[in-house]
Structures are given as C-alpha cells and as structure tokens.
Design an enzyme around this catalytic site. Sequence first.
Site: not given
Ligand SMILES: [Fe+2]
Length: 256
Positions: A54, A56, A58-59, A110, A134, A172
């Site tokens: 996805h 975001h 942090d990915h 998410h 996530d 995570h």
């Molecule tokens: Fe996320």
Amino acid sequence: MESVVTIPAFGDNFIYLYRYDKNNALAVDPCDSSAVLNSLNEHNLKLTTILITHHHWDHTGGVSDLKKKTGCEVIGPDKRRIPAIDRVVDDKHVLAIGNIEIHVIATPGHTKTSVCYYIPASNENEHKILWTGDTLFAGGCGRIMECNAQTMFDSLLRLASLPDDTLVYCGHDYTLENYEFALTIEPDNKAVQQRLQEIKQTIRAGGFTVPSTILQEKATNIFLRSDTNEIKTALKMPDAGAVDVFAELRRRKDIF
Ligand SMILES: [Fe+2]
C-alpha cells in the site's frame, strides 16, 4: 540462507527480501533503501522486483532510490498514489517472478487499495508465504483508515481462509502490544497467555516475532475471533454480529 530475509527498519517496520533463485531477490515494502542495499550486498543478491502492499511512506520510502540504483521493476496497487509503479496489480492477478507464482489478494480496509501477496508452495518442501502489509499483523490488524469495519473484516477473513501452515510476514512489529491488548479483553485465555510468553521469549533471544502462521492467527488473533461467544461475552455484546464486535475491538485497540 533462508529464502526470506527480515530487515527491521524505522523502529517497528519489517522489510522483506525473498530470494526466489540463487542470485535474485524481490523486496516487499522497502521503506529504507540503504537497509535493503546493505542486505542485498551481505547476501550477494540482485534486486529484480519490488512488491508494494500500500502507498504509505513507511512502506514505499525506499522505492524510488532502489529503482534508480538497481533498475528493478516496481509492482503494486494504486499508481496514482505510488507513481514509481511499473506494473499495477489488482485482485486475483498472478505474477510470475522467476519460477515462482505470486497471487495478489485485494485487502481493502487499512487503505482502499491495499493488497497482500501469497506464494503457494511449489512443492512439499517449501513453505507457503503471505505478505500482509498493514492488513493482518501477528496477533492484530491494521487501523481502519479508508474503509468501514465490514470491508476490513472481510479482508481479514479472506486471509484467514488461506492454508493453516502459511507463513505470515506482516508489515510492522506490533506483536507484543497486540497480545498484551488481547489479554486486557480476555485475561484468562490460555492460548493467548502462552503465545505472549513465546513472543516475550523470542524478543529476549533477539529474534523476530515474524513469521506467524495462519493457524496461530486463527487461534489467538483476537480480531479474527470476533465471531466467538468468548469475545462477545467479554465485551458484553452477547447478541452482536461479528462485524460490530470487530469494530468495537478495533476502537478499543486504537486507544490502547
Ligand atoms: Fe500503513
């Protein structure tokens, strides 16, 4: 070396390298390019492919840099929000990377466009592998950000319907707090107590809390147990449907 290399990043993110033949690897959700480049170097691997679950940051934070430095192909959903994507995937797409097949499973909840990636075992000596981003975490699930509880719950159930022995690699490391949360709802659940002890032991020994298995998640992930009488009783929602129970659990976890 194992075929999956777990690379911790940004405190609680997991990036994964998957070696699909002797010299070549793909990376899943590479948020930090230097961590990935170091690991490729250490294991003598060439990066050919990136899989994104996805959009975001942090990915996806390391994607552009890795693409520039390795020339790898970037695969994922939602080109509008992830412009570096070369090949857009959607539900039920099957990717052929080297000799392996990777199945794309759409898991909105998410985010609207989240996907997970599943590799069925090609022979009985190999593991089935699932990358969940996530959506499904070890002992938990992602926050519901762009969809409703029903959509997220349906996505989790799709993942839970995969074979019991599938290895689950999530995005995570929230494992410890997920099981601590579960015990606040169900303090006497022996399976959850035991799993929490295992997780603590793994952390003490310096190991990773991934992978889990689909069987472990079905048995001890409180969100996947939203339809059980035990959870409904614990929440004092004896007559509620599974989705309402799930939404209540998620609401409580958001403020845990
Ligand atoms: Fe996320």
